[in-house]
Design a protein around this motif. Structure first.
Motif, short mmCIF file in Angstrom:
data_model
loop_
_atom_site.label_atom_id
_atom_site.label_comp_id
_atom_site.label_asym_id
_atom_site.label_seq_id
_atom_site.Cartn_x
_atom_site.Cartn_y
_atom_site.Cartn_z
N ARG A 20 0.84 -1.20 0.00
CA ARG A 20 0.00 0.00 0.00
C ARG A 20 0.87 1.25 0.00
N TRP A 59 -0.99 1.62 -4.65
CA TRP A 59 -0.19 0.40 -4.57
C TRP A 59 1.15 0.64 -5.24
N HIS A 75 -6.89 -9.55 -7.73
CA HIS A 75 -7.20 -8.74 -6.56
C HIS A 75 -7.06 -7.28 -6.95
N GLU A 76 -7.40 -6.38 -6.05
CA GLU A 76 -7.42 -4.95 -6.36
C GLU A 76 -6.15 -4.44 -7.05
N PRO A 77 -4.95 -4.64 -6.48
CA PRO A 77 -3.78 -4.08 -7.15
C PRO A 77 -3.53 -4.70 -8.53
N LEU A 137 -6.14 -3.05 -11.00
CA LEU A 137 -5.81 -1.65 -11.27
C LEU A 137 -4.55 -1.51 -12.13
#
Length: 108
Positions: free
Chosen positions: A14, A20, A77-79, A82
């Motif tokens: 993070r 990220w 997953h999120e990172p 993105l």
């Protein structure tokens, strides 16, 4: 996930500015401590984690970066999502990315 966090593992950490950042483990994960090197700056940092749920998410292999379909990614997953969207839009000018049969348009 802890068993995969060995020296050289590629992870996401993070970041207050960019959300990220890509990093690589400098040493094997030991109980509650991670030693990382940020990919963009080479800065070394040490993270303390209380339990395995706080471990950073793993990064996808380079061969999968910029994939047209998010379901092709090893880690979804999120990172990962993105970053893949950023690479496709900013680096390749591709405004559409699929997740199965759904298209995700990205526009400036």
């Amino acid at each position: 996930m802890a068993h995969r966090l060995r020296q050289g593992a590629r992870v996401w950490v993070r970041d207050a500015t960019t959300v990220w950042k890509a990093a690589t483990l400098k040493a094997d994960y030991v109980k509650d401590r991670l030693t990382l090197e940020l990919e963009d700056s080479g800065e070394e940092l040490e993270l303390t984690v209380k339990d395995d749920s706080e471990l950073p998410p793993l990064r996808n292999p380079e061969i999968l970066i910029g994939e047209n379909d998010l379901t092709s990614l090893s880690y979804l997953h999120e990172p990962a999502v993105l970053y893949n969207l950023r690479v496709r839009f900013c680096d390749h000018g591709a405004i559409y990315t699929y997740c199965g049969q759904l298209a995700w348009p990205v526009r400036a």
